[in-house]
Design an enzyme around this catalytic site. Structure first.
Site, short mmCIF file in Angstrom:
data_model
loop_
_atom_site.label_atom_id
_atom_site.label_comp_id
_atom_site.label_asym_id
_atom_site.label_seq_id
_atom_site.Cartn_x
_atom_site.Cartn_y
_atom_site.Cartn_z
N GLY A 69 0.84 -1.19 0.00
CA GLY A 69 0.00 0.00 0.00
C GLY A 69 0.87 1.24 0.00
O GLY A 69 1.65 1.45 0.93
N ALA A 70 0.77 2.05 -1.06
CA ALA A 70 1.63 3.23 -1.20
C ALA A 70 0.89 4.52 -0.89
O ALA A 70 1.29 5.60 -1.34
CB ALA A 70 2.21 3.29 -2.61
N ASN A 76 -7.70 -2.04 8.38
CA ASN A 76 -8.89 -2.14 9.23
C ASN A 76 -10.01 -2.94 8.56
O ASN A 76 -10.09 -2.99 7.34
CB ASN A 76 -9.40 -0.74 9.57
CG ASN A 76 -8.65 -0.13 10.73
OD1 ASN A 76 -8.42 -0.78 11.74
ND2 ASN A 76 -8.27 1.13 10.59
N HIS A 93 -9.02 -3.01 18.46
CA HIS A 93 -8.80 -1.65 17.95
C HIS A 93 -10.15 -1.06 17.56
O HIS A 93 -10.50 -0.96 16.39
CB HIS A 93 -7.85 -1.71 16.76
CG HIS A 93 -7.41 -0.37 16.27
ND1 HIS A 93 -6.96 0.62 17.11
CD2 HIS A 93 -7.32 0.13 15.01
CE1 HIS A 93 -6.61 1.68 16.39
NE2 HIS A 93 -6.84 1.41 15.11
#
Length: 312
Positions: free
Chosen positions: A10-11, A123, A178
């Protein structure tokens, strides 16, 4: 000695900040990966960061790619892939969108870098790290979720600002999932060894706990997207502990096999991270109230994991 290799899946905002921090700390060469449609973006961000090394003096290399073969042999993988939260969304709202993404990442990681120490940030975190481990079949020592370090950092900041103390003297521990029922463990939160309960009135402390639980949502509401500076630094703390064998005691989402009374579940607990990955899970004593809150948090995580199992 050859430099370590760190793959970032993921950039986007977190991926870019991760690459920046890893480069500045010179923890290893970085491969910034994204999907083919974003390959040019990943290459551009990598080039921009590499050019900054002429100012910083960092020797680490940064490569942008959409080819999984470029990640082969990675020592560490940090996974941020997925859709970030938007205002009004909970982390759990993302499960349907991000589940197939984490599954695709897991399948490719199993093929190209099966021995990497994996830190999941995507997430809903506890469910995504669970699915990653299940799909890859990796030992629990090598797959961990980043949440507790971030949540504890947020609580630490609020405690420091409330008391006027230096952030360096604050030690906070936030356990559980979380989400909005995470568990700031007040009995283990101190300022230079002094329990915070002795320094902050109960009513004010309760408001700081509530702000911590909603800390991610507060930032989404302000920026319109998820936080990235603090999450990135939190993951780097974990990666550094592994790469440098620091034996750090950190709160992290670890796979439980009886600890705290839970099995086959990822939940935020204190762990020791060193060269062996999650080398130990610390089963610390909790008060009756803290135990009850952890149970509530675990039940919330289990509900999302059950959704993942049904879709898997």
């Amino acid at each position: 000695m050859a430099r370590k290799k760190i793959g970032l899946i993921g950039a986007g905002n977190i991926g870019g900040e991760l690459a920046n921090l890893l480069q500045s700390k010179q923890l290893g060469d970085v491969v910034l990966f994204d999907i083919p449609a974003k390959e040019s973006f990943a290459k551009g961000k990598a080039l921009d960061l590499e050019q900054s090394s002429a100012c910083s003096g960092a020797d680490a290399k940064i490569t942008g790619t959409s080819n999984w073969e470029d990640l082969a042999g990675s020592d560490v993988l940090i996974i941020t892939a997925g859709i970030p939260r938007k205002p009004g969304q909970s982390r759990d709202d993302l499960v349907g969108v991000n589940l197939p993404i984490i599954q695709n990442v897991a399948d490719n990681a199993k093929k190209h870098c099966p021995d990497a120490f994996v830190i999941v940030i995507s997430n809903p975190l506890d469910a995504m790290v669970y699915e990653y481990k299940r799909r890859v079949g990796a030992p629990r020592e090598k797959v961990v979720g980043m949440a507790g370090v971030l949540d504890s950092a947020r609580f630490s900041l609020f405690l420091a600002r409330e008391t006027g103390a230096s952030i360096k003297d604050v030690r906070a521990m936030v356990l559980g999932g979380h989400g909005d029922d995470m568990v700031p463990v007040l009995s283990y939160c101190t300022i230079n060894g002094i329990p915070v309960k002795q320094l902050i009135p109960a009513e004010k402390l309760a408001s700081l706990v509530d702000r911590t639980r909603k800390g991610g949502g507060e930032i989404v509401g302000l920026m319109g997207t998820s936080a990235y500076y603090a999450p990135a630094y939190s993951a780097v703390v974990m990666a550094e502990a592994y790469l440098l064998d620091q034996k750090r005691v950190l709160p992290a989402a670890a796979y439980l096999d009886g600890e705290y009374g839970y099995k086959d579940l990822y939940l935020g607990v204190p762990v020791v991270i060193g060269a062996g990955g999650v080398e130990k899970i610390l089963d610390v004593e909790l008060s009756a109230e803290e135990t009850a809150m952890l149970k509530t948090s675990a039940e919330s995580v289990q509900k999302v994991v059950d959704i993942v199992k049904a879709k898997a």
